[in-house]
Structure formats: C-alpha cells, structure tokens
Design an enzyme around this catalytic site. Sequence first.
Site, PDB file in Angstrom:
ATOM      1  N   PRO A  13       0.813  -1.230   0.000  1.00 48.11           N
ATOM      2  CG  PRO A  13      -0.472  -1.360   1.942  1.00 48.11           C
ATOM      3  CD  PRO A  13       0.618  -2.033   1.189  1.00 48.11           C
ATOM      4  CD  GLU A  14       3.664   3.052  -3.751  1.00 48.67           C
ATOM      5  OE1 GLU A  14       3.687   4.212  -4.202  1.00 48.67           O
ATOM      6  OE2 GLU A  14       4.275   2.112  -4.276  1.00 48.67           O
ATOM      7  CE  LYS A  36       4.530   4.406   1.657  1.00 50.69           C
ATOM      8  NZ  LYS A  36       5.703   3.528   1.440  1.00 50.69           N
ATOM      9  NE  ARG A  58      10.901  -2.170  -2.601  1.00 50.59           N
ATOM     10  CZ  ARG A  58       9.783  -1.538  -2.230  1.00 50.59           C
ATOM     11  NH1 ARG A  58       9.832  -0.631  -1.287  1.00 50.59           N
ATOM     12  NH2 ARG A  58       8.626  -1.819  -2.790  1.00 50.59           N
TER      13      ARG A  58
END
Length: 276
Positions: free
Chosen positions: A2-3, A58, A260
Amino acid sequence: MPELPEVEFARRALERWFEGRRLVRAVADGKARTFRGGEAPAFERLHGRLERADRRGKYLLLAFEGGQGLLAHLGMTGKFLRRPAGEAVRWSRARLELDSGEAVHFRDPRLFGFLRAMPAASLASDRAVAALGPDPLVDGLTVAQLKAALGASRQPLKVALMDQGRLAGLGNIHAAEALFRARLHPARTPGSLSASEWTALQRAIHASLRFGLSSAGDGEEMDYVEEPGAPNPFRVYGRAGARCVRCKAATVKAFTQGGRTTHFCPHCQPARGKRK
Ligand SMILES: [Zn+2]
C-alpha cells in the site's frame, strides 16, 4: 504494497463505514504481532463513535470519542474489510464490531501492519508520524515545497522520493510512475534538476497519485496490484521487458536502487538530463 492512494482509500472507507455508527466491541487476536508497540487490551477498550479519520503518508490516525485514538499502518498486506458479524475472515488480526451488526476486520496475512491504541491527542506527535515529510494530498505540495523536501538530498531521485522523512506517501510504484511521467531518469539527483524539470516532477507526482486514487475505484474493497491475476494499470511499474507505452520503441528496463526494483524507459528517461 500500500502507498498513499491505498491508505487514502482505506481512510475514506472507514469514514463511510463508521458514519452514524458506534463501535460496540473491539476484538484483538492477542497473539498477533499486529499489536506490537502497544497492547491488545488497550485496543479492546476502544468504543463509541469514530470522530476523525486522518491520514499522513501511509499512517491512519483514527480518533474515537472520549479522546481514544488508534494509529494504524497497513504494512505490506494489511487491509480493512467490512463483513457481516460472525463471518470468518482469513488472516483477520482484529475486528471492530459496529452497532449495525457489521464487523470491520483488519486482515493482514504477512503481519507487517500494526494497530496501536493511544490517546487521540498523541497520534500526530507519535514519533513515526512526526518524522514524516509533507504529504502531497494533505499539504498540497507546490513546486517550492517539493524543492524544499528533496533539494538537499544527494540520494538518487527515486530513492529520495521514497524517503518518508522527505515526502510522505510515495512508495516503489508511485515514485517510478512519477519519474516516468516527468521523463526523469531514476538515478538523476535532485541537484541536477532544472526549473522546468522540478515543475514536471511536481505535476507528475500529483498526476500519479490522482491516477492511483481513481483506479482504486469507489468500490467497497480494493485489490492490490501485486495480487496474482490483477491487471497492471501502471505506465512503467512492473513492465520490465515490455515495450514502453509512451515511445512505443524502447523496452522498459529494471535495475535495483536502495534495495528495490526500479522500472524506467531508457529512451523517455535519459540518464543525463537536458542542460540547465
Ligand atoms: Zn519510452
């Protein structure tokens, strides 16, 4: 994972579900890691109306009546789901039972999310929340704010955009999408950007987040893109090896940055920008 758009979707859903309702019982799976940094019994004392549902980056900041608060983070796989009372939900770590006979579950298969009960007055000053940079939705994010947030960083742009202490809410997907939209190579540094590139980046961040929010839909439940079988709605994220959707000539490449995977188009996002 989730962002900002997914967490904002959750915030809006919680606001809608609690509208005119009261929390009559909070039930925690006391063995779950979900309650680390707080206590499951404190969570189970939550009750009454949800007075405010805020979001910073977030994090969800939920204020219930009587000064009770709940800080929530979805981690990698967390999600709030509304179900009829009594219905079993796999990987539910906690549920909030409403006077409507429904239950709002916190489902989190991988347990990276958390729920932390605390006084509502302490939510915004919680160490993790206070350390966040500006939130593009809550704080607006003008070009000047973006420059102030990233300008002094020596990190590559993509890494700086994902640094929650500089800018809150962007993760791997929306950092890559914003850079693609702005035609900036992910390894460029903030110090190398021209005035027009800063403007392009500011617009691209808003556009990418707007797209994320709109593709989350108005439905009850949102599926994360990473879930098997879900179509990829993004322009460059997750498209390594495919033809670029903009230039339709180059192939999207991937490389690792800050641990990432970063996706970019070598044609649309050249490693060296235009001269200032
Ligand atoms: Zn391209």
